[in-house]
Motif scaffolding. Structure first.
Motif, PDB file in Angstrom:
ATOM      1  N   CYS A 140       0.837  -1.197   0.000  1.00  0.00           N
ATOM      2  CA  CYS A 140       0.000   0.000   0.000  1.00  0.00           C
ATOM      3  C   CYS A 140       0.875   1.252   0.000  1.00  0.00           C
ATOM      4  O   CYS A 140       1.671   1.459   0.909  1.00  0.00           O
ATOM      5  N   LEU A 141       0.721   2.085  -1.016  1.00  0.00           N
ATOM      6  CA  LEU A 141       1.525   3.315  -1.118  1.00  0.00           C
ATOM      7  C   LEU A 141       0.832   4.493  -0.458  1.00  0.00           C
ATOM      8  O   LEU A 141       1.477   5.407   0.026  1.00  0.00           O
ATOM      9  N   ALA A 142      -0.512   4.477  -0.514  1.00  0.00           N
ATOM     10  CA  ALA A 142      -1.256   5.623   0.008  1.00  0.00           C
ATOM     11  C   ALA A 142      -2.649   5.180   0.435  1.00  0.00           C
ATOM     12  O   ALA A 142      -3.206   4.227  -0.110  1.00  0.00           O
ATOM     13  N   VAL A 143      -3.175   5.894   1.423  1.00  0.00           N
ATOM     14  CA  VAL A 143      -4.563   5.685   1.838  1.00  0.00           C
ATOM     15  C   VAL A 143      -5.291   7.018   1.704  1.00  0.00           C
ATOM     16  O   VAL A 143      -4.679   8.074   1.832  1.00  0.00           O
ATOM     17  N   SER A 144      -6.598   6.937   1.425  1.00  0.00           N
ATOM     18  CA  SER A 144      -7.402   8.162   1.430  1.00  0.00           C
ATOM     19  C   SER A 144      -8.544   7.943   2.401  1.00  0.00           C
ATOM     20  O   SER A 144      -9.252   6.937   2.337  1.00  0.00           O
ATOM     21  N   GLU A 145      -8.653   8.868   3.333  1.00  0.00           N
ATOM     22  CA  GLU A 145      -9.575   8.698   4.460  1.00  0.00           C
ATOM     23  C   GLU A 145     -10.655   9.773   4.453  1.00  0.00           C
ATOM     24  O   GLU A 145     -10.392  10.924   4.811  1.00  0.00           O
TER      25      GLU A 145
ATOM     26  N   TYR B 277     -11.503  16.430  15.329  1.00  0.00           N
ATOM     27  CA  TYR B 277     -11.479  15.302  14.376  1.00  0.00           C
ATOM     28  C   TYR B 277     -10.718  15.712  13.105  1.00  0.00           C
ATOM     29  O   TYR B 277      -9.890  14.953  12.584  1.00  0.00           O
ATOM     30  N   PHE B 278     -10.966  16.917  12.607  1.00  0.00           N
ATOM     31  CA  PHE B 278     -10.273  17.364  11.392  1.00  0.00           C
ATOM     32  C   PHE B 278      -8.774  17.576  11.662  1.00  0.00           C
ATOM     33  O   PHE B 278      -7.946  17.367  10.773  1.00  0.00           O
ATOM     34  N   ARG B 279      -8.430  17.963  12.894  1.00  0.00           N
ATOM     35  CA  ARG B 279      -7.002  18.043  13.233  1.00  0.00           C
ATOM     36  C   ARG B 279      -6.395  16.643  13.223  1.00  0.00           C
ATOM     37  O   ARG B 279      -5.277  16.427  12.746  1.00  0.00           O
ATOM     38  N   HIS B 280      -7.147  15.690  13.726  1.00  0.00           N
ATOM     39  CA  HIS B 280      -6.704  14.296  13.714  1.00  0.00           C
ATOM     40  C   HIS B 280      -6.436  13.839  12.265  1.00  0.00           C
ATOM     41  O   HIS B 280      -5.394  13.259  11.955  1.00  0.00           O
ATOM     42  N   LEU B 281      -7.389  14.159  11.383  1.00  0.00           N
ATOM     43  CA  LEU B 281      -7.277  13.702   9.992  1.00  0.00           C
ATOM     44  C   LEU B 281      -6.172  14.420   9.217  1.00  0.00           C
ATOM     45  O   LEU B 281      -5.585  13.838   8.298  1.00  0.00           O
ATOM     46  N   THR B 282      -5.914  15.668   9.551  1.00  0.00           N
ATOM     47  CA  THR B 282      -4.957  16.436   8.750  1.00  0.00           C
ATOM     48  C   THR B 282      -3.563  16.497   9.377  1.00  0.00           C
ATOM     49  O   THR B 282      -2.603  16.854   8.699  1.00  0.00           O
ATOM     50  N   GLN B 283      -3.459  16.164  10.676  1.00  0.00           N
ATOM     51  CA  GLN B 283      -2.138  16.277  11.319  1.00  0.00           C
ATOM     52  C   GLN B 283      -1.640  14.942  11.896  1.00  0.00           C
ATOM     53  O   GLN B 283      -0.498  14.557  11.667  1.00  0.00           O
TER      54      GLN B 283
ATOM     55  N   GLU C 248      -2.923  11.575  11.582  1.00  0.00           N
ATOM     56  CA  GLU C 248      -2.859  10.380  10.721  1.00  0.00           C
ATOM     57  C   GLU C 248      -1.739  10.459   9.677  1.00  0.00           C
ATOM     58  O   GLU C 248      -1.064   9.450   9.449  1.00  0.00           O
ATOM     59  N   PRO C 249      -1.501  11.632   9.040  1.00  0.00           N
ATOM     60  CA  PRO C 249      -0.381  11.668   8.087  1.00  0.00           C
ATOM     61  C   PRO C 249       0.953  11.297   8.739  1.00  0.00           C
ATOM     62  O   PRO C 249       1.778  10.606   8.133  1.00  0.00           O
ATOM     63  N   ARG C 250       1.138  11.716   9.994  1.00  0.00           N
ATOM     64  CA  ARG C 250       2.396  11.382  10.688  1.00  0.00           C
ATOM     65  C   ARG C 250       2.472   9.892  10.988  1.00  0.00           C
ATOM     66  O   ARG C 250       3.506   9.263  10.845  1.00  0.00           O
ATOM     67  N   ARG C 251       1.336   9.335  11.433  1.00  0.00           N
ATOM     68  CA  ARG C 251       1.310   7.916  11.780  1.00  0.00           C
ATOM     69  C   ARG C 251       1.593   7.073  10.522  1.00  0.00           C
ATOM     70  O   ARG C 251       2.346   6.107  10.556  1.00  0.00           O
ATOM     71  N   ALA C 252       0.995   7.480   9.391  1.00  0.00           N
ATOM     72  CA  ALA C 252       1.188   6.736   8.135  1.00  0.00           C
ATOM     73  C   ALA C 252       2.631   6.850   7.652  1.00  0.00           C
ATOM     74  O   ALA C 252       3.210   5.877   7.161  1.00  0.00           O
ATOM     75  N   ALA C 253       3.196   8.045   7.806  1.00  0.00           N
ATOM     76  CA  ALA C 253       4.537   8.306   7.262  1.00  0.00           C
ATOM     77  C   ALA C 253       5.596   7.414   7.898  1.00  0.00           C
ATOM     78  O   ALA C 253       6.617   7.116   7.270  1.00  0.00           O
ATOM     79  N   GLN C 254       5.352   6.963   9.138  1.00  0.00           N
ATOM     80  CA  GLN C 254       6.327   6.078   9.787  1.00  0.00           C
ATOM     81  C   GLN C 254       6.597   4.829   8.956  1.00  0.00           C
ATOM     82  O   GLN C 254       7.621   4.180   9.097  1.00  0.00           O
ATOM     83  N   PHE C 255       5.602   4.441   8.117  1.00  0.00           N
ATOM     84  CA  PHE C 255       5.738   3.220   7.328  1.00  0.00           C
ATOM     85  C   PHE C 255       5.832   3.529   5.843  1.00  0.00           C
ATOM     86  O   PHE C 255       5.619   2.652   5.007  1.00  0.00           O
ATOM     87  N   GLY C 256       6.093   4.775   5.509  1.00  0.00           N
ATOM     88  CA  GLY C 256       6.224   5.146   4.100  1.00  0.00           C
ATOM     89  C   GLY C 256       4.894   5.182   3.371  1.00  0.00           C
ATOM     90  O   GLY C 256       4.857   5.143   2.141  1.00  0.00           O
ATOM     91  N   VAL C 257       3.790   5.235   4.117  1.00  0.00           N
ATOM     92  CA  VAL C 257       2.472   5.307   3.482  1.00  0.00           C
ATOM     93  C   VAL C 257       2.030   6.770   3.480  1.00  0.00           C
ATOM     94  O   VAL C 257       2.157   7.459   4.491  1.00  0.00           O
TER      95      VAL C 257
END
Ligand SMILES: [Zn+2]
Lengths: 277, 90
Positions: A26-31, A49-55, A57-66
């Motif tokens: 998986c290269l990318a997710v769209s939420e 919630y929008f802070r969660h989605l925009t700040q 989750e991107p950091r959490r995903a980036a740890q795995f190159g997603v």
């Protein structure tokens, strides 16, 4: 094989899921923004919630190159409270410049009520005002057919709306034709019981072709499987469909649709063999 | 891109045991409903199940779509006439 999951609710998944998705290609997710498992009490709940989605989750995903992309809205389930929905709609533009925001979604219908229609229409207007693509949720089970038709009726009233910038999600055998015929993109959600299975999704592709069709896991709070797209890939392979056909559905189609959003950017790693060829 | 379906005989080889298992599961489900105390007469869902099973015996394509429609509320083309948007506050 590389793929994108174009609809998955990562706020409801554990960090290990990101790692599993990354391992599966998986290269990318769209939420898309959706219900949080409970009705939020105030506009501040949505702001967080929008802070969660925009700040977060991107950091959490980036740890795995997603790469993590998102869509903002007030969902149909919470649209029954029209005054609150309007406060949320007025607040959304604060977040539209965040670099992972692709558009407005998932707006739509849940129980096909007048209040849901009101909030849906006002969010289509918001998307048009900011020139953003739209991701649409269609209802479940017995309400899906009527709700999908109502959504298509409402969209048809916006003469300035380009169907190519709208993704109608959760289509099944009885709703896919109408959505594609009218020029919209269609998403098939792979859910264990209430939506589409990987096998039926491949059947639909065999009947309608790959153009403007996407598959997603919609992994969320309920019974769902974040690795459903790899299950779909397995089903395509075991039926003998080509690598190109699979890539078209799980990677190129999401990229085509998302590329209509100014914030979408994704590097697809090239294989050494094809680079040297 | 158009995708060619698998040749019928190969598809049957691949699916036969699963189809058999799912039909058996359905048969046992229906037996279980019969064994339970009380009656399901007049329950609309039983009528939907009966109609859906009849669709499976049709010798024509489109069965999955037809089954979906049996379990769907019908579309009312006049729906807008009784749906008024909530007016925006001034
Ligand atoms: Zn969703």
């Amino acid at each position: 094989m590389f793929y994108i999951d174009p609809h998955i609710h990562m706020v409801s998944r554990i960090t290990d899921d990101y790692e599993t998705l990354a391992r599966m290609g998986c290269l990318a997710v769209s939420e898309p923004a959706f219900w949080a498992g409970f009705d939020r009490g105030s506009v501040e709940g949505f702001r967080d919630y929008f802070r969660h989605l925009t700040q977060v989750e991107p950091r959490r995903a980036a740890q795995f190159g997603v790469k993590h992309f998102t869509w903002l809205c007030i969902n149909a389930k919470e649209a029954e409270n029209v005054p609150l929905a309007r406060e949320v709609i007025a607040m959304i533009p604060e977040f539209l410049q965040q670099p992972n925001v692709l558009g407005i979604g998932e707006i739509g219908l849940n129980k096909n009520t007048p209040n849901e229609c009101t909030v849906f229409l006002e969010q289509v207007e918001l998307a048009l005002q900011y020139d953003l693509p739209i991701l649409i949720h269609t209802p479940h089970l017995e309400d899906k057919y009527m709700g999908t038709r109502m959504i298509l009726d409402m969209l048809a009233d916006f003469s300035q709306l380009d169907p190519n910038r709208v993704l109608v999600d959760h289509v099944e055998e009885h709703t896919v034709r109408e959505v594609l015929d009218r020029g919209y993109w269609a998403g098939m959600t792979l859910y264990p019981v209430t939506k589409c299975t990987p096998k039926r999704a491949v059947d639909i592709l065999e009947m309608y072709g790959t153009e403007r069709l996407l598959v997603n896991s919609a992994g969320d709070w309920g019974p769902s499987k974040p690795t459903a797209v790899p299950d779909f890939i397995m089903e395509m392979r075991s039926r003998g469909h080509s690598y190109e056909a699979i890539q078209e559905v799980v990677l190129e189609n999401p990229m085509r649709f998302f590329s209509q959003s100014p914030h979408f950017q994704l590097e697809v790693p090239t294989q050494p063999s094809s680079a040297s060829a | 891109m158009q995708l060619a379906p698998m040749e019928a005989a190969r598809a049957l080889d691949r699916e036969f045991l699963q189809i058999r298992a799912r039909i058996l599961e359905l048969a046992a489900d229906l037996d279980r409903l019969d064994r339970g105390a009380g009656s399901l007469e007049g329950d609309q869902r039983m009528e939907q199940i009966r109609q859906a099973l009849e669709v499976l015996l049709r010798q024509e394509p489109g069965r999955a779509e037809a089954v979906q429609m049996i379990f769907s509320r019908p579309y009312d083309p006049q729906w807008k006439t009784h749906f008024r948007p909530v007016p925006k506050p001034r």
